[in-house]
Design a protein around this motif. Structure first.
Motif, PDB file in Angstrom:
ATOM      1  N   VAL A 169      -0.433 -10.255  -1.437  1.00  0.00           N
ATOM      2  CA  VAL A 169      -0.854  -8.857  -1.520  1.00  0.00           C
ATOM      3  C   VAL A 169      -0.013  -8.132  -2.559  1.00  0.00           C
ATOM      4  O   VAL A 169       1.208  -8.344  -2.640  1.00  0.00           O
ATOM      5  N   PRO A 170      -0.626  -7.300  -3.398  1.00  0.00           N
ATOM      6  CA  PRO A 170       0.177  -6.470  -4.319  1.00  0.00           C
ATOM      7  C   PRO A 170       1.094  -5.544  -3.529  1.00  0.00           C
ATOM      8  O   PRO A 170       0.741  -5.083  -2.434  1.00  0.00           O
ATOM      9  N   VAL A 171       2.259  -5.274  -4.070  1.00  0.00           N
ATOM     10  CA  VAL A 171       3.203  -4.389  -3.395  1.00  0.00           C
ATOM     11  C   VAL A 171       2.554  -3.052  -3.064  1.00  0.00           C
ATOM     12  O   VAL A 171       2.710  -2.521  -1.956  1.00  0.00           O
ATOM     13  N   SER A 172       1.810  -2.507  -4.012  1.00  0.00           N
ATOM     14  CA  SER A 172       1.210  -1.190  -3.791  1.00  0.00           C
ATOM     15  C   SER A 172       0.199  -1.220  -2.651  1.00  0.00           C
ATOM     16  O   SER A 172       0.128  -0.282  -1.843  1.00  0.00           O
ATOM     17  N   GLU A 173      -0.596  -2.286  -2.545  1.00  0.00           N
ATOM     18  CA  GLU A 173      -1.585  -2.356  -1.468  1.00  0.00           C
ATOM     19  C   GLU A 173      -0.918  -2.487  -0.105  1.00  0.00           C
ATOM     20  O   GLU A 173      -1.388  -1.912   0.887  1.00  0.00           O
ATOM     21  N   ALA A 174       0.177  -3.239  -0.025  1.00  0.00           N
ATOM     22  CA  ALA A 174       0.921  -3.312   1.234  1.00  0.00           C
ATOM     23  C   ALA A 174       1.432  -1.931   1.627  1.00  0.00           C
ATOM     24  O   ALA A 174       1.404  -1.553   2.803  1.00  0.00           O
TER      25      ALA A 174
END
Length: 724
Positions: free
Chosen positions: A149-154
């Motif tokens: 998962v991208p950091v931003s989506e998490a």
């Protein structure tokens, strides 16, 4: 620990036998050298069979270190993706649920698809989350044992779960263990960039064209001064008088302080934010450019005041204002995980700060093949023009021998300008910057071909290796040319690392001058002509000063964020108790006991519990959103307190604490009032008949990093100066 040679690969064992041996390992197997070596060797065999990649010894050593809690530095092209999968497997077998946090959607999907067959061969479920995933997909992905998962989506999923009104709607992201790719960039460079969950708010829309016209009429040096680093500015006494006269106000440091803040923001937009450097215009919209990644960040914007000021400066139609529902710093997101390890090509230069801020230990793992890239001394120019002329000459020379060249610049404008200089010299470069980053994959795929010239704004964090075409190694490999040093030595190293991967030949060289932004903004050049040694020393000093400033600001912004983080933890603890238990019911039974008893008789216990939960959560969310809006507004101008000889940090904390103190009581009182007024219809409480807070469609964005002069940067510079 030594892994290679400890045990022979069990080549005759079937896949099922290898899987069974792995699945019976004890949860603490990584503590034992023997068990850890056996794990890595069996997994190496499975990787060879299932994904066609046989981990090198150095990759096994990196995985071993990370399974023992040590983050690792591995050179570009050494196979961090595979190492991440090995570590994820070990963490799952140790009883953890793992998030592999990357830079973007493309890498999350690519790595899940690429490493999935290996993980599934061990019986481990693996999924990916991207920005396009719906709620059902996200919920299923977070139930997997390994989620890419991208950091931003998490971060955004963490925020969204904080606003749920029904426990059944939670995606249940969880925060058990994390493997962080590009760890120094995520944990340091991007750690102060808030992820914001917001809704459009028409009441906040609008630009102040009048202010934009006024500040454009002010004269530099007379009405305002700009600091040598061109990161902040100040109105002079003459400028303050012009503001007072133009707007007919008398107390800019008291009752009219809000106007002073707006003038400063408008002047900052006019003077210090540059089109095609800090932002680009795209179909009537201001789109921000990430300085660290050299690309347009589609979900980034400045805080409302600065965003509106730039739109007014460019005479654009105003974008919708935003109502902040909640926000989360990436550093706070990472801090939620119980176990964190990371990897990067430039971890050791950041090791001391990573330990100071996160207690993360770092170590380096050598390359599989020795690096034979030639890193040449900086080439010096007495001016930017002289620097560029020399750089064009080198590129032309290399092109004549068919050696591919990658030129890295500092901004969109500079990449376009240097591309034009190359074209004027009869060369045909491919330019990769924020205006055409959709073409990135194709541009990078061609960058290692004979005679190819690529000009890019920044190569850090792109997640794509430049592979040499056949015959290019014999030509000397890829040559990396940097136009000016970057504000961080780590960025310089990341750029150099694009050449010479996996033992390939290559070379790198930077062209520098006293006109470079790094030197102008951070240097203290002596009077008179500099000799070569003096110019080299000035460039090195400027880079160290830039790095030191960023470290100071990270520490200072952590101090500013500490109180709000404590308040958020307290608020979320209460909100969770209301969402999942009867805390809201308990509060209202104390405030309006008669009404609650009457409603139990009228609509029943369970329907009342559901209605009360929605009402109390809505009231809490309204008050928290208002609190965040107040804090955002406060920090936009808190640095001006230094002009009145006040401590901005003390005043900020005092005002934030005073604003938060009555928040919970007011939210509960508001909820009680709504329940008292809500009529009973059709056997239930009619919440549509009262003014219930229900945010519309939410959207997410990232406030831009501090290079652009965010509110934290302005607070930091003023406060640091004041404290000194």
């Amino acid at each position: 620990m030594e892994v290679a040679g400890r045990l022979r690969p069990p080549t005759r064992a079937s896949d099922e036998e290898l899987r069974d041996r792995l699945r019976v390992l004890p949860p603490d197997f990584a503590r034992s050298d023997q068990a850890l070596a056996s794990f890595l060797i069996d997994l190496r065999e499975l990787a060879d069979r299932r994904i066609g990649l046989r981990p090198y010894d150095v990759q096994l050593q990196a995985a071993a270190a990370m399974l023992r809690g040590v983050s690792v530095e591995m050179a570009t092209g050494e196979g961090k993706t595979l190492v991440g999968a090995l570590v994820a497997t070990g963490l799952v077998l140790g009883g953890h649920r793992v998030h592999v946090l990357g830079a973007n959607d493309y890498l999350a999907r690519r790595d899940a698809d690429w490493m999935g067959p290996l993980l599934r061969a061990v019986g481990i479920s693996v999924e990916a989350v991207t920005s396009a995933a719906d709620q059902t997909t996200r919920r299923a992905a977070y139930r997997a044992e390994v989620t890419y998962v991208p950091v931003s989506e998490a971060g955004f999923d963490t925020l969204r779960d904080r606003l749920r009104l029904d426990p059944a709607d939670l995606v249940g992201i969880g925060h058990d263990a994390a493997i962080v790719d590009e760890a120094d960039a995520v944990l340091l460079d991007e750690a102060r960039v808030p992820l914001v969950l917001a809704g459009e708010d028409a009441r906040r829309a609008g630009t102040d064209t009048e202010l934009a016209v006024f500040v454009a009429s002010l004269a530099a040096g007379t009405d305002y001064t700009v600091d040598p680093d061109r990161r902040t500015l100040h109105l002079t006494e003459a400028g303050l008088r012009r503001v007072e006269q133009r707007f007919a106000v008398a107390d800019l440091f008291g009752a009219d302080a809000d106007l002073l803040t707006r003038v400063h923001v408008a002047l900052y937009a006019e003077e210090l934010l540059r089109r095609d450097v800090d932002y680009v215009l795209d179909r009537g919209r201001v789109r921000l450019v990430s300085r660290s990644r050299g690309r347009v960040e589609a979900l980034q914007r400045w805080p409302d005041g600065l965003q509106a000021a730039v739109e007014a400066k460019e005479r654009l139609a105003p974008s919708a204002g935003v109502q902040i529902l909640d926000q989360l710093l990436i550093s706070d997101l990472i801090g939620r995980y119980g176990r964190v390890v990371g990897m990067s090509a430039t971890l050791l230069p950041a090791a001391e700060e990573l330990y100071e801020l996160y207690r993360i230990r770092c170590a380096a793992v050598g390359p599989n093949r020795a690096c034979i890239r030639r890193d040449e001394p900086d080439r010096l120019g007495r001016s930017a023009d002289e620097r560029d002329t020399a750089a064009v000459g080198l590129v032309a020379d290399l092109h004549r021998s068919d050696q591919p060249v990658l030129v890295a610049t500092q901004s969109v404008a500079e990449s376009d300008r240097f591309g034009s200089l190359l074209a004027a010299a009869g060369l045909t470069p491919a330019v990769l910057n924020a205006k055409n980053d959709a073409e990135e994959a194709a541009v990078i795929a061609h960058a290692g071909r004979p005679g190819q010239i690529t000009v890019s704004t920044q190569m850090a964090g792109r997640g794509t290796d430049i592979r040499l075409a056949d015959g290019v190694a014999e030509l000397g490999g890829l040559c990396v040319v940097g136009l000016g040093r970057f504000p961080s030595h780590r960025l310089d190293l990341q750029l150099r690392g694009r050449a010479g991967r996996q033992g390939d030949p290559g070379r790198s060289v930077y062209f520098v001058s006293p006109d470079d932004d790094l030197v102008v903004e951070n240097g203290d050049a002596p009077a008179g002509e500099l000799d070569d040694a003096g110019l080299r020393a000035l460039v090195e000093h400027s880079q160290r000063a830039a790095e030191a400033r960023q470290q100071d600001l990270r520490r200072l912004s952590a101090r500013y964020g500490r109180l709000l983080a404590t308040q958020r933890d307290q608020f979320l603890e209460l909100r969770h108790a209301v969402l999942t238990a009867d805390r809201g019911l308990d509060e209202l039974q104390l405030l309006i006991p008669d009404r609650m008893a009457c409603l139990v008789d009228q609509i029943g216990d369970q329907p009342l519990r559901r209605s009360v939960r929605v009402v109390v959560l809505s009231s809490l969310d309204r008050r928290w959103s208002e609190h965040l809006a107040y804090v955002t507004e406060l920090r936009e101008g808190i640095h001006l307190r230094a002009l009145a000889r006040e401590d901005p940090l003390y005043e900020f904390n005092r005002l934030v604490q005073a604003a938060y103190a009555p928040l919970i009581d007011r939210a509960c009182a508001e909820a009680a009032g709504l329940v008292e007024r809500a009529p009973v219809r059709d056997g239930g409480l009619d919440l549509d008949a009262v003014e219930l807070y229900r945010p519309g469609a939410t959207w997410t964005y990232m406030v831009t990093d501090d290079h652009f002069g965010s509110e934290w940067e302005r607070i930091g510079r003023f406060a640091l100066r004041h404290l000194r």
